[in-house]
Design an enzyme around this catalytic site. Sequence first.
Site, mmCIF file in Angstrom:
data_model
loop_
_atom_site.group_PDB
_atom_site.id
_atom_site.type_symbol
_atom_site.label_atom_id
_atom_site.label_comp_id
_atom_site.label_asym_id
_atom_site.label_seq_id
_atom_site.Cartn_x
_atom_site.Cartn_y
_atom_site.Cartn_z
ATOM 1 N N ASN A 114 0.827 -1.203 0.000
ATOM 2 C CA ASN A 114 0.000 0.000 0.000
ATOM 3 C C ASN A 114 0.861 1.252 0.000
ATOM 4 O O ASN A 114 1.945 1.272 0.571
ATOM 5 C CB ASN A 114 -0.952 -0.005 1.212
ATOM 6 N N PHE A 118 -1.740 8.198 4.239
ATOM 7 C CA PHE A 118 -2.498 8.793 5.341
ATOM 8 C C PHE A 118 -3.767 9.486 4.848
ATOM 9 O O PHE A 118 -4.073 10.616 5.253
ATOM 10 C CB PHE A 118 -1.654 9.796 6.124
ATOM 11 N N SER A 181 5.705 5.243 8.658
ATOM 12 C CA SER A 181 5.100 4.905 7.371
ATOM 13 C C SER A 181 6.060 5.277 6.245
ATOM 14 O O SER A 181 6.659 6.353 6.266
ATOM 15 C CB SER A 181 3.783 5.656 7.185
ATOM 16 N N ASN A 183 5.119 6.015 3.282
ATOM 17 C CA ASN A 183 4.325 6.649 2.230
ATOM 18 C C ASN A 183 4.120 8.148 2.387
ATOM 19 O O ASN A 183 3.358 8.750 1.637
ATOM 20 C CB ASN A 183 2.964 5.951 2.146
ATOM 21 N N THR A 184 4.778 8.751 3.376
ATOM 22 C CA THR A 184 4.772 10.201 3.539
ATOM 23 C C THR A 184 6.206 10.684 3.437
ATOM 24 O O THR A 184 7.050 10.267 4.236
ATOM 25 C CB THR A 184 4.166 10.611 4.897
ATOM 26 N N LYS A 215 5.318 4.071 17.090
ATOM 27 C CA LYS A 215 5.338 2.959 16.135
ATOM 28 C C LYS A 215 6.555 3.086 15.250
ATOM 29 O O LYS A 215 6.776 4.127 14.618
ATOM 30 C CB LYS A 215 4.065 2.968 15.291
ATOM 31 N N ASN A 244 5.746 -1.231 11.725
ATOM 32 C CA ASN A 244 4.997 -0.782 10.548
ATOM 33 C C ASN A 244 5.296 -1.683 9.350
ATOM 34 O O ASN A 244 5.935 -2.733 9.490
ATOM 35 C CB ASN A 244 5.367 0.679 10.246
#
Length: 340
Positions: A114, A118, A181, A183-184, A215, A244
Amino acid sequence: MYPLLFRAVLSRFDPEFAHHAGMAVIRVLGTPPFSWATRALTRPDPSLRVEALGLTFPSPFGVAAGFDKNAVGVRGLAALGFGHVEVGTVTAIPQEGNPKPRLFRLIADRAVINRMGFNNAGADAAARRLASLKRGAPDTIIGVNIGKSRVVDVENATADYVASATRLAPLADYLAVNVSSPNTPGLRGLQAVETLAPLLRAVRAAAGATPLLVKIAPDLPDEEITAIAELAVAEGLDGIIAHNTTISREGLLTDSATVEAAGAGGLSGAPLKERSLQVLRLVRAAVPAEFCVIAVGGVETPADVQERLDAGANLVQGYTAFLYRGPFWGREINRGLIAR
């Protein structure tokens, strides 16, 4: 039966569409009279209760952040037997996330890639839903996972996290700081100890009496994982969520062309099992016995959950296997833990 249904029918749908469709069903299961019937089938045995973070969890197994980003399915997930639900990731400022498509199945690996980014309705919207949930389902344990708003520069991340913590901590049973994450842009750089320390200190102050966890990513070198665990203890946090999604693509069964076509993003699911255990053991060895460790990654079966508990996890979370094992996955885990 569900695996056959998934392969024959559900796997043909776009993954994000299928997730939203499934969430619609889960929301229905959280409303009477459906919730009464569902709970009768899935309620965890009282012997599974766990004390952690000053709270009593009906089961050690809960839903990881990412499944219910906007706190819309909490009642349904609780009715399905999960011991807690961690909502989010929530950002202070609403955002749409990354362009679609951004969610990809790797069926041969029982995994998902994925790069959602967010996507969520923001802290104010989450606060309104949480306030309603606490009035209508006060016994459901709800964690809130907070992250950096994409439009906020990394240099201003601390103030952004503090804004979310201030708004959401009073409504959460615990708060989780997501700095891991993939993805940021720039987010994982916040895991450097010299950067993370002041951020956690500020969020700790904003969170007040609400238990606070951080996390982390599985891709950090072992020594950095240990350093973050020690930092979390030193800064007065209550726990660590390990861990994560990963940016690694090693050891996958899915053909390389399919993996490359999916592109960038975090990998979750069965391939993370071995690293998940490694990270859990590193963290557990670096923190006091009373410090809460939540294990995430590669969890599919009751044996997987028990393995994490035996390795020192206080609680265990899952997400990806919900897709492959179906709506009664929580019940399967709870009954399997009793049998073991």
